[in-house]
Design an enzyme around this catalytic site. Structure first.
Site, PDB file in Angstrom:
ATOM      1  N   TYR A  37      63.768  12.709  30.550  1.00  0.00           N
ATOM      2  CA  TYR A  37      64.115  12.812  31.532  1.00  0.00           C
ATOM      3  C   TYR A  37      65.490  12.369  32.543  1.00  0.00           C
ATOM      4  O   TYR A  37      65.935  11.918  32.974  1.00  0.00           O
ATOM      5  CB  TYR A  37      63.011  13.321  32.704  1.00  0.00           C
ATOM      6  CG  TYR A  37      62.276  14.506  32.375  1.00  0.00           C
ATOM      7  CD1 TYR A  37      62.782  15.431  32.575  1.00  0.00           C
ATOM      8  CD2 TYR A  37      60.525  14.095  32.275  1.00  0.00           C
ATOM      9  CE1 TYR A  37      62.108  16.775  32.263  1.00  0.00           C
ATOM     10  CE2 TYR A  37      60.189  15.106  31.690  1.00  0.00           C
ATOM     11  CZ  TYR A  37      60.478  16.684  31.868  1.00  0.00           C
ATOM     12  OH  TYR A  37      60.280  17.789  31.891  1.00  0.00           O
ATOM     13  N   LYS A  55      56.661  21.291  25.194  1.00  0.00           N
ATOM     14  CA  LYS A  55      56.906  19.870  24.384  1.00  0.00           C
ATOM     15  C   LYS A  55      55.751  19.632  23.486  1.00  0.00           C
ATOM     16  O   LYS A  55      54.970  18.739  23.313  1.00  0.00           O
ATOM     17  CB  LYS A  55      56.962  18.922  25.797  1.00  0.00           C
ATOM     18  CG  LYS A  55      57.861  19.065  26.967  1.00  0.00           C
ATOM     19  CD  LYS A  55      57.503  17.735  27.698  1.00  0.00           C
ATOM     20  CE  LYS A  55      58.853  18.072  28.642  1.00  0.00           C
ATOM     21  NZ  LYS A  55      59.345  18.785  29.574  1.00  0.00           N
ATOM     22  N   TRP A 102      51.882  14.598  25.729  1.00  0.00           N
ATOM     23  CA  TRP A 102      52.045  15.353  26.387  1.00  0.00           C
ATOM     24  C   TRP A 102      53.126  16.323  25.273  1.00  0.00           C
ATOM     25  O   TRP A 102      54.189  16.596  24.926  1.00  0.00           O
ATOM     26  CB  TRP A 102      53.032  15.527  27.790  1.00  0.00           C
ATOM     27  CG  TRP A 102      53.379  16.970  28.132  1.00  0.00           C
ATOM     28  CD1 TRP A 102      54.352  17.462  29.080  1.00  0.00           C
ATOM     29  CD2 TRP A 102      52.319  17.358  29.157  1.00  0.00           C
ATOM     30  NE1 TRP A 102      53.362  18.382  28.961  1.00  0.00           N
ATOM     31  CE2 TRP A 102      52.838  18.569  29.779  1.00  0.00           C
ATOM     32  CE3 TRP A 102      50.835  16.517  29.536  1.00  0.00           C
ATOM     33  CZ2 TRP A 102      51.863  18.785  30.408  1.00  0.00           C
ATOM     34  CZ3 TRP A 102      49.916  17.828  30.221  1.00  0.00           C
ATOM     35  CH2 TRP A 102      50.470  18.990  31.260  1.00  0.00           C
ATOM     36  N   ASN A 112      46.585  13.755  38.908  1.00  0.00           N
ATOM     37  CA  ASN A 112      47.486  13.471  38.028  1.00  0.00           C
ATOM     38  C   ASN A 112      48.746  13.947  39.120  1.00  0.00           C
ATOM     39  O   ASN A 112      49.158  15.389  39.874  1.00  0.00           O
ATOM     40  CB  ASN A 112      47.657  14.918  37.111  1.00  0.00           C
ATOM     41  CG  ASN A 112      49.152  14.963  36.266  1.00  0.00           C
ATOM     42  OD1 ASN A 112      49.189  14.113  35.163  1.00  0.00           O
ATOM     43  ND2 ASN A 112      50.006  15.983  36.259  1.00  0.00           N
ATOM     44  N   GLU A 113      50.231  13.152  39.315  1.00  0.00           N
ATOM     45  CA  GLU A 113      51.229  12.989  39.088  1.00  0.00           C
ATOM     46  C   GLU A 113      51.496  13.846  41.101  1.00  0.00           C
ATOM     47  O   GLU A 113      52.052  14.789  40.713  1.00  0.00           O
ATOM     48  CB  GLU A 113      52.296  14.346  38.483  1.00  0.00           C
ATOM     49  CG  GLU A 113      52.608  13.345  36.784  1.00  0.00           C
ATOM     50  CD  GLU A 113      53.496  13.629  36.538  1.00  0.00           C
ATOM     51  OE1 GLU A 113      53.953  15.046  37.073  1.00  0.00           O
ATOM     52  OE2 GLU A 113      54.175  13.492  35.366  1.00  0.00           O
ATOM     53  N   ASN A 124      52.652   8.780  33.369  1.00  0.00           N
ATOM     54  CA  ASN A 124      52.919   9.569  32.640  1.00  0.00           C
ATOM     55  C   ASN A 124      54.953   9.237  32.175  1.00  0.00           C
ATOM     56  O   ASN A 124      55.817   8.543  33.638  1.00  0.00           O
ATOM     57  CB  ASN A 124      53.318  11.391  33.494  1.00  0.00           C
ATOM     58  CG  ASN A 124      51.974  11.115  33.705  1.00  0.00           C
ATOM     59  OD1 ASN A 124      50.905  10.748  32.981  1.00  0.00           O
ATOM     60  ND2 ASN A 124      51.709  11.926  34.713  1.00  0.00           N
TER      61      ASN A 124
END
Length: 694
Positions: A487, A587, A566, A429-430, A481
C-alpha cells in the site's frame, strides 16, 4: 397448550421425511430413557425462503413452496463473492421435529453453532429467544413449548447491518444464514449448565505447571431446573492421551430447585506430560459426571493441555520456559466458492492439513469466533491461537453496542476457555478512529477479559494511528498490521520501522499481526513490476518477492512474539474489485478454491517445514517469450541440481532457502525442468518457449 399440528398434504418427499422423523423420534426416546445426555443433529430437512414473512413464525404456516436445504447453509454463496452489492437482509428457516413422550422429565435445548448476524427462534408458534452475533454458538431451553409428537421450529435469520451488533465494518463479506450446524440436546432437569453463554459448563485452569507437577483447578456449574432440591455427587476423571485414568475425585453437593451453583475442585497431576505446541501437542481429557446415587444424570468431557506461556518484549514467546518461534497466517474461516462460511468439518480439516504442510506454528483466527472444529484441530496439531471478537473497522458509541461486544467476548472466552491452543484474546482489529471513545472501549474490554480469564493476555491489531497511540496501549499485547511495499513505502522499510516501534515502547510485547500482498495465479511477470494495490494486475511473482523480503526481516527479530501472514487463503470481500476478479481479496498464500498453492506458500514452506521439499518458482509463467531465463528454486535442502531437457546444469548451493541458475537457455517449444536436492526432494515442470517472430 397448542393443539396437534395439521397433517401436511400427502407427498412422497413428506412421507419419507415423516418416516425418517418417526425413526429418529423412537431412537431419541429410547436413548433419553437411558442416556445421561443425548444430542441429535438437526441439519437436514430445513425449508428455506429468502424474504421476510412474519407469518412464518406460526406453526400452521404453509411452507410447501419453499426450497429444501441442508445445514450448514448461506444465502450468499454466489452473490457474496461476486463483488458489489449482495443480499443483506432477513430470511426464514423452518423444520419439523418429532419427539416421543419422555419416560422421565427431560430438558430440551436447541444449540445453534452459528447464525449470522441475528437469529430469532419460535417453537410451535411461541417465541423462544433472540441471539445477536453471527459467529458464536448459543443455546435456548425450548422445553416449555415442546409437545409429544410433531413440533415446528421456525428461525428468522438476518445479516443486514445492525447498529448495535458487531461487526459494523470490515474487509470481508458477511455471509448470512444458519452457516453452522443445529442440534437438539436432551438432559435431565439437573445437569451441567448449558446456558452459560454457550460454554461447556466445566472450566479447567492449570497452575504451577512444571515437568514435576501440575495443579488443575476445575470450576463446574450445576443447574437444577427441577422442582425439588437435589443431593448430588460431582465426579471428575482425568485421563491421558491413551485413555488411562490419571486422577479421579468425587465431591458431594446440593442443588436448590431452580438455581445454578458453581463447584470448585482441585486435581494434582504428578509428572505431567506437557503440551509442547507443534513439537508434542499432548492432550489429556477431563470427564465431569453429575450423579444422584449411582445414577449418572449428566456428563461432559473437555480437553486439557498442560503448558505455560510467557510473552515479553525481550524474549518473545516462551512455551513451557523455552523460546517458541510463533509464525503462521491469518485464517479467515474455511470459506469456499459457492459456500461462503457454510463449510463442512472435512473442509476445515483440509485447511489445517494445508497449513500443517506449510509449517505454521500458530494462527490468528480473524475477525470473529471460528467453529469449534478449528479450535479442536489447533489443540490436536499444536498450533498456538490468537482469536478475537468482531470489533472491526468501526464502533458505535451506544450502551447497546458495548453490551453486544461484552456478550460476544463472554461467548468467545467461555466457549474456548479449555483449549490449550488459545494463548490470547483479541479485542479488536483496525478500528479507523483514534479518539477517546475507542480508547475507553478497548480499556473496558481488556478489564472484562481479565475478569473472565485472568490467565491469558489480551491483544489488539493496530493499524492506522501512531504506533504508540493510547489505543495501542490498552491491551497486554499489541500487533501491527503493516503492508510496506504494497500500500505504501518499500519492502526495506519494514525492519527499521519495527526497530523504531520497539524503541518507542521497549517494554511492550509486539507482534506483526498482518503483512501481505495480492497475487493472482493468472497474472505472470518475471521480473514483476510493482503493481497498484487496487489494480487489476497482481502478478504472483511480486507477492513472492514481498514475502522473501519480509520474512528475512521478521526472522532477524526474534523478540517479536509472533508474525502472521495476511492471509492463508484468498477470501470473499464483496467490496473489492482488483486482481483477476471482483469480490475476492487475493492476498492468500493459497487460492480461494484451495486448488493452487502460490509461489509464496512454498517460500514459507522452505523456511518453516522440516519435510524435505523443492519447488521451481514462476512455474505458471508459460508460454515464455524470453530465453535465456533465470530459474529459481525454493528448498530446505543445502544443494540442488537442475536438469533442463534431461541435461544437468552446474550444481547450485542453496543460499537462504533459494537456489538460482542464471541464464538458462530454453529451446523453442516444450522444455522440461527438473530439480533434485541433496536431501532427496525433487520437483518438475514444463515451460513452453515461444520466441517472438522476427
Amino acid at each position: 397448550m397448542l393443539s396437534p399440528l395439521p397433517r401436511p398434504v400427502d407427498h412422497p418427499a413428506w412421507t419419507r421425511l415423516l418416516r425418517a422423523a418417526a425413526v429418529l423420534a423412537l431412537l431419541l426416546g429410547a436413548l433419553c430413557a437411558y442416556a445421561a445426555r443425548q444430542t441429535l443433529a438437526l441439519n437436514d430437512h430445513w425449508r428455506f425462503h429468502r424474504a421476510d414473512l412474519p407469518a412464518a413464525s406460526q406453526a400452521d404456516f404453509d411452507d410447501a413452496a419453499w426450497s429444501t436445504v441442508t445445514l450448514p447453509h448461506t444465502w450468499n454463496g454466489s452473490d457474496g463473492e461476486a463483488g458489489g452489492a449482495y443480499h443483506r437482509g432477513p430470511a426464514w428457516y423452518r423444520r419439523e421435529l418429532m419427539l416421543p413422550a419422555p419416560a422421565t422429565p427431560r430438558r430440551h435445548l436447541l444449540q445453534f453453532d452459528g447464525a449470522a448476524l441475528t437469529a430469532e427462534v419460535w417453537v410451535n408458534g411461541h417465541f423462544a429467544g433472540r441471539h445477536e452475533g453471527g459467529y458464536a454458538a448459543f443455546r435456548l431451553d425450548i422445553t416449555p413449548w415442546l409437545l409429544p409428537g410433531r413440533n415446528l421450529l421456525a428461525v428468522r435469520v438476518d445479516n443486514s447491518p445492525q447498529p448495535d451488533v458487531a461487526p459494523l465494518g470490515g474487509d470481508f463479506t458477511v455471509f448470512g444464514g444458519l452457516h453452522r450446524g443445529v442440534q437438539l440436546i436432551s438432559v435431565a432437569p439437573t445437569h451441567i449448565d448449558l446456558l452459560d453463554d454457550g460454554g461447556p459448563g466445566v472450566y479447567v485452569s492449570a497452575t504451577e505447571v512444571s515437568a514435576r507437577h501440575a495443579q488443575l483447578k476445575v470450576h463446574a456449574r450445576v443447574r437444577n431446573a427441577g422442582d425439588d432440591s437435589a443431593k448430588l455427587q460431582l465426579r471428575l476423571s482425568l485421563r491421558d492421551a491413551r485413555g488411562r485414568l490419571v486422577r479421579r475425585v468425587q465431591q458431594a453437593l446440593s442443588a436448590a430447585a431452580g438455581a445454578t451453583r458453581t463447584v470448585e475442585q482441585k486435581l494434582g497431576v504428578p509428572r505431567p506430560h506437557l503440551w509442547q505446541g507443534v513439537h508434542d501437542p499432548y492432550l489429556y481429557s477431563l470427564a465431569a459426571e453429575l450423579l444422584q446415587g449411582s445414577t449418572v444424570l449428566d456428563s461432559t468431557t473437555v480437553p486439557v493441555g498442560l503448558r505455560t506461556v510467557q510473552i515479553d518484549a525481550q524474549r518473545g514467546l516462551m512455551l513451557n520456559g523455552r523460546h517458541y518461534a510463533l509464525h503462521g497466517v491469518n485464517l479467515f474461516h474455511s470459506a469456499r466458492p459457492g459456500q461462503g462460511l457454510a463449510v463442512s468439518d472435512a473442509q476445515i480439516d483440509e485447511d489445517f492439513r494445508i497449513l500443517q504442510d506449510l509449517g505454521v506454528t500458530g494462527l490468528r483466527l480473524v475477525h470473529f469466533q471460528h467453529p469449534q472444529r478449528a479450535y479442536d484441530n489447533a489443540d490436536r496439531l499444536g498450533h498456538l491461537l490468537w482469536t478475537e471478537i468482531p470489533l472491526n473497522a468501526a464502533m458505535a458509541e451506544t450502551e447497546a453496542f458495548r453490551a453486544n461486544l461484552d456478550q460476544q467476548l463472554r461467548e468467545l472466552i467461555k466457549q474456548n476457555f479449555n483449549h490449550p491452543s488459545v494463548i490470547t484474546w483479541g479485542l479488536g482489529n483496525e478500528v479507523y478512529r483514534s479518539d477517546a471513545p475507542i480508547v475507553e472501549l478497548l480499556a473496558a474490554l481488556h478489564r472484562r477479559a481479565h475478569e473472565l480469564d485472568p490467565s491469558r493476555p489480551t491483544s489488539y491489531a493496530h493499524c492506522c494511528a501512531a504506533d504508540d497511540h493510547p489505543m495501542a496501549m490498552q491491551t497486554d499485547l499489541v500487533g501491527f498490521n503493516r503492508y510496506f511495499g504494497w500500500y505504501d513505502r518499500e519492502f526495506a522499510d519494514f525492519g527499521p520501522w519495527a526497530d523504531t516501534a520497539r524503541a518507542q515502547t521497549p517494554r511492550r510485547p509486539m507482534a506483526i499481526s498482518e503483512y501481505g500482498a495480492g497475487a493472482s495465479v493468472m497474472h505472470q511477470q518475471d521480473p514483476p513490476q510493482r503493481p497498484e494495490p487496487k489494480s487489476h494486475w497482481h502478478p504472483e511473482h511480486y507477492q513472492a518477492l514481498f514475502h522473501e523480503a519480509y520474512w528475512r526481516q521478521i526472522r532477524a527479530r526474534p523478540w517479536l512474539w509472533g508474525s502472521f501472514v495476511w492471509v492463508g487463503f484468498d477470501l470473499a470481500s464483496a467490496g473489492r474489485d482488483e486482481g483477476d476478479r471482483a469480490g475476492i481479496n487475493d492476498k492468500g498464500l493459497v487460492t480461494y478454491d484451495r486448488q493452487t498453492r502460490k509461489d509464496a506458500y512454498h517460500w514459507y514452506q522452505a523456511n518453516w517445514s522440516a519435510r524435505p521439499m523443492a519447488y521451481i518458482t514462476s512455474r505458471r509463467f508459460t508460454p515464455r517469450p524470453q530465453s535465456p531465463v533465470d530459474v529459481k528454486v525454493y528448498t530446505n535442502g543445502r544443494a540442488a541440481t537442475l536438469y533442463v531437457n534431461g541435461v544437468a546444469q552446474p550444481a547450485s548451493a542453496v543460499q537462504d532457502h533459494v537456489a538460482v541458475w542464471p541464464g538458462v537457455v530454453l529451446q523453442p517449444g516444450a522444455n522440461t525442468l527438473r530439480v533434485v536436492t541433496d536431501h532427496g526432494a525433487e520437483d518438475a515442470i514444463e515451460w513452453i518457449h515461444t520466441p517472438p517472430s522476427k
